[in-house]
Design a protein around this motif. Structure first.
Motif, short mmCIF file in Angstrom:
data_model
loop_
_atom_site.label_atom_id
_atom_site.label_comp_id
_atom_site.label_asym_id
_atom_site.label_seq_id
_atom_site.Cartn_x
_atom_site.Cartn_y
_atom_site.Cartn_z
N ALA B 85 0.84 -1.22 0.00
CA ALA B 85 0.00 0.00 0.00
C ALA B 85 0.87 1.26 0.00
O ALA B 85 0.57 2.24 -0.69
CB ALA B 85 -0.92 -0.01 1.22
N ILE B 86 1.97 1.23 0.75
CA ILE B 86 2.85 2.42 0.81
C ILE B 86 3.52 2.64 -0.55
O ILE B 86 3.56 3.75 -1.08
CB ILE B 86 3.90 2.25 1.94
N VAL B 87 4.03 1.54 -1.15
CA VAL B 87 4.68 1.67 -2.47
C VAL B 87 3.65 2.17 -3.48
O VAL B 87 3.93 3.05 -4.31
CB VAL B 87 5.28 0.31 -2.91
N GLU B 88 2.42 1.66 -3.39
CA GLU B 88 1.35 2.08 -4.31
C GLU B 88 1.09 3.59 -4.17
O GLU B 88 1.02 4.33 -5.16
CB GLU B 88 0.07 1.28 -3.99
N LYS B 89 0.97 4.04 -2.91
CA LYS B 89 0.70 5.48 -2.67
C LYS B 89 1.83 6.33 -3.26
O LYS B 89 1.59 7.34 -3.93
CB LYS B 89 0.62 5.75 -1.16
N LEU B 90 3.08 5.93 -3.00
CA LEU B 90 4.23 6.71 -3.49
C LEU B 90 4.27 6.71 -5.01
O LEU B 90 4.49 7.75 -5.64
CB LEU B 90 5.53 6.14 -2.89
N GLN B 91 4.01 5.55 -5.62
CA GLN B 91 4.02 5.47 -7.09
C GLN B 91 2.96 6.42 -7.65
O GLN B 91 3.20 7.15 -8.61
CB GLN B 91 3.74 4.03 -7.55
N ALA B 92 1.80 6.46 -7.02
CA ALA B 92 0.72 7.32 -7.52
C ALA B 92 1.12 8.80 -7.40
O ALA B 92 0.62 9.66 -8.12
CB ALA B 92 -0.56 7.05 -6.73
#
Lengths: 54, 268, 268, 54
Positions: B85-92
């Motif tokens: 979820a953290i990697v997803e948020k940062l990628q977004a």
């Protein structure tokens, strides 16, 4: 009555002793682990570095 | 280089954390994020009918007894839910983030302590089958390989023992080890308190500044998990990290404020 | 270079799979592992009181309806439990393994299809809020960066949409895309069946060899998930991959045998 | 009775119609989505590429 692994002294244990409990030999002070409570079996408790884990 | 540890306790807003990190990234600041997940791990453990078992060592040190099944639940939250979820948020937010646990590429390697001496119901006992340990080696080549290619690392426990077993490690002290290995300028530890408080009940009793040589004397007023943060800070400073900041993850712009020194700053 | 996809259905023994992979590694064979986790995802979904919802599209294509909560459970199993355990097993066997999901470093990027047309109780319906999609781009630079440094990649869904949302993707077709991007010599797809069977009930009715040009004609005898494997095989071959083998993950030395051609070999 | 978005023809719907259901316009054949069943509201159903997802 159990025997200390280190100095063979008698080690008195309460009736409620549980497997995994730690007791100190009254004679030489070695930390002993109750590896088995029935029949009673003692072993030297593993050395303990300071603590870890989250 | 800044190493940023954000805890996994209740009330920590990772949207704010990631927004700040994206700000640092856009400014070209180099950093590694280490994150926790204890609160959600407890929730999942309860739901799966295996409530967490916290044990206290002879010296008053509290940790999660981590047998094999607990380790799986631990990984499901730390590596599965939180890290992704953290990697997803940062990628977004346009950040080239990549998530790794300490097991991946032996990023965090150390010694497993298979048994732990605890005090429970007044009795001293030994628990076997514990998958916990301490980070002793950080794979800096892997970090430089990825950071060199522009990736931002999002790191989570578990670590891996030299024998190749996943081990639960303290996130704060793992972050200190990473800061040491990377010769970081700053280690920032964010949690759900403003920093080291003289009186835990009074959030305004913040200790704003500590000189490293006096750090040990503050150990007495540190309770529970804060003890470990002070321990981690001491280890990082002793290993050459320039500054440690203990700060609040719940406020607005938590990381930018901590980088600017809002919290307990431990520095010569 | 070989791309190996191992499914996540019941009865697949990852100890055997990892033992074989360690053999390939010691022989200096280059490979990427893609793994599944559907069986365990179903178990966890049930335990958490959110039973999996499989929907069938107008063209008879079955997939897991993946809303946000399902995506979290999916990540807990694929990225948390399975990926970490496989990397741990490989590391213990001396393999420099590193686990990544498609979200990490945008390894697997593609288009999200936010709504899906299904047939349910005889009615045609549209479901919104579906986090599923198709892989369109593979970050080959990241793969070469890590493989070049001697790491073995253990890859799992989810992928990430161009907008930066995690998306559930079909593992077989993601593996085909990776094989295509890496111009792999072989794509091996292991699951809990010996390969393509003429009669699903008779495990000895294996189709040993198919010429790519005839592949479509075999679509009729492929049922359920095997349809997707045939689709993935076709896509890989069309994109230049030399050979696709559909083989059994449950047997002894599953990968070494598949590499040697035991299963359904699709090759000119 | 509802109106087709495309050709304004009347679209007869059963009483058991549910939100999310797809119906075809009897006149122009456009695929319509019941975006709301009460009050009745139709919209063009999104285009459908072939299928994905695990």
């Amino acid at each position: 009555m159990a025997k200390c692994i280190e100095c063979d002294a008698d080690v008195k244990l309460g009736s409620d002793v549980e497997t995994g409990e730690i007791v100190d030999c009254p004679e030489c002070g070695t930390e002993l682990e109750v590896v088995n409570s029935d029949p009673l079996e003692l072993a030297r408790a593993p050395e303990e570095e300071e603590d870890w884990g989250e | 280089m800044i190493v940023i540890k954000v805890g996994g306790s209740r009330g920590i807003n990772y949207d704010r954390v990631c927004a700040d990190l994206s700000g640092l990234y856009q400014r070209g600041e180099k950093f590694v994020l280490v994150h926790g997940g204890s609160y959600e791990t407890n929730l999942l453990s309860e739901k799966l009918g295996k409530p967490p078992r916290f044990v206290t060592s002879a010296s008053g040190y509290e940790s999660r007894f981590t047998d094999r099944e607990t380790l799986e639940i631990f990984s499901m939250i730390y590596c599965g839910k939180m890290n992704t979820a953290i990697v997803e948020k940062l990628q977004a937010l346009g950040v080239k983030a990549i998530g790794l646990s300490g097991v991946d590429g032996r990023l965090l390697e150390g010694v497993r302590k298979a048994s732990v001496k605890i005090i429970e119901n007044g009795k001293r006992r030994i628990l076997h089958g514990d998958y916990t340990g301490k980070v002793e080696r950080v794979n800096t080549e892997l970090i430089h390989l990825l950071a060199g290619a522009g990736y931002v690392l999002v790191v989570s426990p578990p670590a891996i023992s030299f024998e190749g077993e996943a081990i639960n490690v303290d996130g704060d002290r793992a972050a200190a080890k990473i800061a040491e290995a990377l010769k970081a300028d700053k280690l920032i530890i964010l949690s759900n308190v403003p920093g080291l408080l003289r009186d835990v009940a009074d959030e305004s009793s913040l200790v704003p500044h500590i000189i490293p040589s006096q750090l040990d004397s503050y150990m007495e007023i540190a309770l529970g998990r804060m003890k470990k943060k002070i321990m981690a800070a001491g280890e990082a400073l002793a290993a050459g990290v320039g500054e440690v900041v203990l700060a609040d993850a719940r406020i607005e712009q938590p990381i930018l404020r901590a980088v600017a020194g809002q919290g307990t700053v431990i520095k010569a």
